[in-house]
Design a protein around this motif. Structure first.
Motif, short mmCIF file in Angstrom:
data_model
loop_
_atom_site.label_atom_id
_atom_site.label_comp_id
_atom_site.label_asym_id
_atom_site.label_seq_id
_atom_site.Cartn_x
_atom_site.Cartn_y
_atom_site.Cartn_z
N GLN A 29 92.17 -58.94 44.87
CA GLN A 29 92.16 -59.22 46.32
C GLN A 29 90.87 -59.93 46.70
O GLN A 29 90.86 -60.87 47.48
CB GLN A 29 92.32 -57.93 47.11
N LYS A 30 89.77 -59.47 46.11
CA LYS A 30 88.47 -60.05 46.47
C LYS A 30 88.37 -61.54 46.07
O LYS A 30 87.85 -62.36 46.81
CB LYS A 30 87.36 -59.25 45.78
N PHE A 31 88.88 -61.84 44.87
CA PHE A 31 88.67 -63.21 44.36
C PHE A 31 89.85 -64.15 44.59
O PHE A 31 89.76 -65.33 44.24
CB PHE A 31 88.30 -63.16 42.88
N ALA A 32 90.95 -63.62 45.14
CA ALA A 32 92.10 -64.50 45.39
C ALA A 32 91.66 -65.65 46.29
O ALA A 32 90.97 -65.44 47.28
CB ALA A 32 93.23 -63.71 46.04
N GLY A 33 92.01 -66.84 45.93
CA GLY A 33 91.64 -68.03 46.71
C GLY A 33 90.32 -68.63 46.28
O GLY A 33 89.98 -69.76 46.65
N SER A 34 89.53 -67.88 45.46
CA SER A 34 88.23 -68.41 45.01
C SER A 34 88.41 -69.29 43.77
O SER A 34 89.35 -69.11 42.99
CB SER A 34 87.29 -67.29 44.59
N THR A 35 87.44 -70.16 43.61
CA THR A 35 87.44 -71.01 42.42
C THR A 35 86.48 -70.43 41.39
O THR A 35 85.35 -70.08 41.72
CB THR A 35 86.97 -72.44 42.79
N ILE A 36 86.95 -70.32 40.17
CA ILE A 36 86.09 -69.85 39.08
C ILE A 36 86.04 -70.92 38.00
O ILE A 36 87.09 -71.37 37.51
CB ILE A 36 86.60 -68.49 38.52
N VAL A 37 84.83 -71.34 37.69
CA VAL A 37 84.67 -72.37 36.63
C VAL A 37 84.43 -71.64 35.31
O VAL A 37 83.52 -70.81 35.20
CB VAL A 37 83.50 -73.32 36.97
N ILE A 38 85.27 -71.94 34.33
CA ILE A 38 85.19 -71.27 33.04
C ILE A 38 84.86 -72.30 31.97
O ILE A 38 85.50 -73.35 31.89
CB ILE A 38 86.55 -70.61 32.70
N LYS A 39 83.84 -72.00 31.17
CA LYS A 39 83.50 -72.92 30.07
C LYS A 39 83.86 -72.26 28.75
O LYS A 39 83.43 -71.15 28.45
CB LYS A 39 82.03 -73.29 30.14
N TYR A 40 84.68 -72.97 27.99
CA TYR A 40 85.16 -72.48 26.71
C TYR A 40 84.35 -73.18 25.60
O TYR A 40 84.51 -74.38 25.38
CB TYR A 40 86.67 -72.80 26.64
N GLY A 41 83.49 -72.40 24.94
CA GLY A 41 82.58 -72.99 23.95
C GLY A 41 83.26 -73.30 22.63
O GLY A 41 84.16 -72.58 22.18
N GLY A 42 82.82 -74.36 22.00
CA GLY A 42 83.36 -74.78 20.70
C GLY A 42 83.17 -73.72 19.62
O GLY A 42 83.93 -73.65 18.66
N SER A 43 82.16 -72.87 19.80
CA SER A 43 81.84 -71.86 18.79
C SER A 43 82.96 -70.83 18.63
O SER A 43 82.99 -70.11 17.64
CB SER A 43 80.55 -71.13 19.16
N ILE A 44 83.88 -70.74 19.60
CA ILE A 44 84.95 -69.73 19.50
C ILE A 44 86.33 -70.38 19.47
O ILE A 44 87.33 -69.76 19.82
CB ILE A 44 84.86 -68.72 20.68
N MET A 45 86.37 -71.64 19.01
CA MET A 45 87.66 -72.34 19.03
C MET A 45 88.45 -72.24 17.74
O MET A 45 89.59 -72.69 17.68
CB MET A 45 87.45 -73.82 19.36
N THR A 46 87.84 -71.66 16.69
CA THR A 46 88.51 -71.71 15.39
C THR A 46 89.66 -70.70 15.27
O THR A 46 90.60 -70.92 14.52
CB THR A 46 87.51 -71.46 14.25
N ASN A 47 89.60 -69.62 16.04
CA ASN A 47 90.62 -68.58 15.94
C ASN A 47 91.78 -68.90 16.91
O ASN A 47 91.63 -68.85 18.13
CB ASN A 47 89.97 -67.23 16.29
N ASN A 48 92.95 -69.21 16.34
CA ASN A 48 94.08 -69.65 17.18
C ASN A 48 94.61 -68.55 18.09
O ASN A 48 95.03 -68.82 19.21
CB ASN A 48 95.21 -70.20 16.31
N LYS A 49 94.58 -67.32 17.58
CA LYS A 49 95.07 -66.18 18.40
C LYS A 49 94.18 -66.00 19.63
O LYS A 49 94.64 -65.77 20.74
CB LYS A 49 95.05 -64.89 17.58
N LEU A 50 92.87 -66.15 19.39
CA LEU A 50 91.89 -66.03 20.46
C LEU A 50 92.09 -67.16 21.48
O LEU A 50 92.03 -66.95 22.69
CB LEU A 50 90.49 -66.12 19.83
N LYS A 51 92.34 -68.35 20.93
CA LYS A 51 92.55 -69.52 21.79
C LYS A 51 93.74 -69.26 22.73
O LYS A 51 93.67 -69.48 23.93
CB LYS A 51 92.86 -70.72 20.89
N GLU A 52 94.83 -68.75 22.15
CA GLU A 52 96.02 -68.46 22.96
C GLU A 52 95.71 -67.39 24.00
O GLU A 52 96.17 -67.46 25.13
CB GLU A 52 97.16 -67.97 22.06
#
Ligand code: ADP
Ligand code: X2W
Length: 304
Positions: A29-52
């Protein structure tokens, strides 16, 4: 609500999302309507399950009315392609030294490969993502950084927020690769944390969340020391001076300092290797990573 409830530190693979959702209602309820910027680092991209799982959490955020903007990196994958082409990867203070050959590879890997993979994953789950680089709709206008030693690295001059707002308001999730362009349309490499920070500032985001491969900011990375749960700008500056923050963590804390100084309520550096890290950070009191705030009297008792 506390972290133990969600078995932090253990695999959260089987985490019951319905359970999280019911307990997380006040935060939704508090954050509905808010914008959240999320940065996905390359260091955690190798695990496909995690990516999903990361993609699914971002979709879930959008379903509950939060507006996520995803910025991605891809440093390790750029390194591996440069390696295949016998180009040595070189860094200065966590920033890639980018010559004319390197910028071509950086753009191919970030814009051509990683960006489209993430967009496809989101689309596969039934949501709609729009992939962009800073060239699309003149999203990230930049000029060459003053330090000529780092080559074609861009210094951001302007973010075209119209293009982002148009995409979000039409119900799509923007997925942004950290390539900028100058007035002549020439490509520049920009650290993805820096892009995330500048976009968070320009769009007046509620939060900036950087997903990476450590628990958050550690007191002393060289001694595998403890996680610092909350820091203000002065604390971060001291850690840099004491050389307790180095490498890829430098652009992260720098972009957070800049965003906080410009009025962003909070920045978070969290462990993207933990399944559902985003939900645990946003929807629990203590969260799981480091929360960075402007001054020490802000948010002492809660993550929010
Ligand atoms: N004090 C610190 N706390 C945590 N990580 C740190 C610290 N100082 C340096 N680092 C390094 O920063 C890295 C994260 O940056 P980076 O490798 O660029 O990740 P990403 O690809 O997610 O952006 C960590 O893996 C760690 O080696
Ligand atoms: C100028 C600069 O350093 N650009 C970064 C862009 C990718 C990035 O930031 O990726 P991570 O988030 O995985 O670190 C690079 O070339 O590696």
């Amino acid at each position: 609500m506390n972290n133990n409830h969600f078995n932090i530190g253990q695999s959260t693979n089987n985490l019951n999302r319905v359970q999280i959702l019911s307990e997380a209602l006040p935060y939704i309820q508090k954050f509905a309507g808010s914008t959240i910027v999320i940065k996905y680092g390359g260091s955690i991209m190798t695990n496909n399950k995690l990516k999903e799982s990361i993609v699914n959490d971002i979709i879930l955020l959008s379903h509950v009315g939060i507006k996520p903007i995803l910025i991605h990196g891809g440093g390790p994958e750029i390194n591996s392609w440069l390696d295949k082409l016998n180009i040595k990867s070189k860094f200065k203070n966590g920033i890639r030294i980018t010559d004319s050959n390197t910028i071509e590879i950086v753009e191919m890997v970030l814009a051509g490969k990683i960006n489209k993979e993430i967009v496809s994953l989101i689309n596969k789950q039934g949501s709609y993502a729009v992939g962009l680089t800073g060239k699309d709709g003149k999203l990230i206008q930049c000029e060459n950084e003053e330090d000529i030693e780092i080559g074609f690295v861009g210094k951001i001059k302007h973010i075209n927020t119209n293009i982002i707002k148009t995409i979000i308001n039409a119900g799509y999730i923007p997925v942004i690769a950290s390539i900028g362009a100058d007035l002549d349309g020439k490509s520049y490499n920009i650290n993805a944390d820096t892009v995330a920070g500048e976009i968070a500032i320009s769009i007046n985001a509620e939060k900036l969340i950087l997903l990476t491969n450590t628990a958050g900011i550690l007191n002393d990375i060289n001694n595998n020391d403890t996680l610092i749960r909350q820091l203000n700008i002065e604390d971060i500056k001291s850690l840099i001076t004491e050389r307790k923050i180095s490498g890829g963590m430098i652009p992260k804390v720098n972009c957070c300092i800049r965003a906080l100084a410009k009025g962003l309520p909070a920045a978070h550096i969290i462990d993207g290797r933990v399944f559902h890290a985003l939900l645990l950070e946003i929807f629990t009191d203590q969260g799981i990573g480091s929360m960075l705030v402007n001054s020490s009297n802000q948010c002492i008792n809660s993550k929010h």
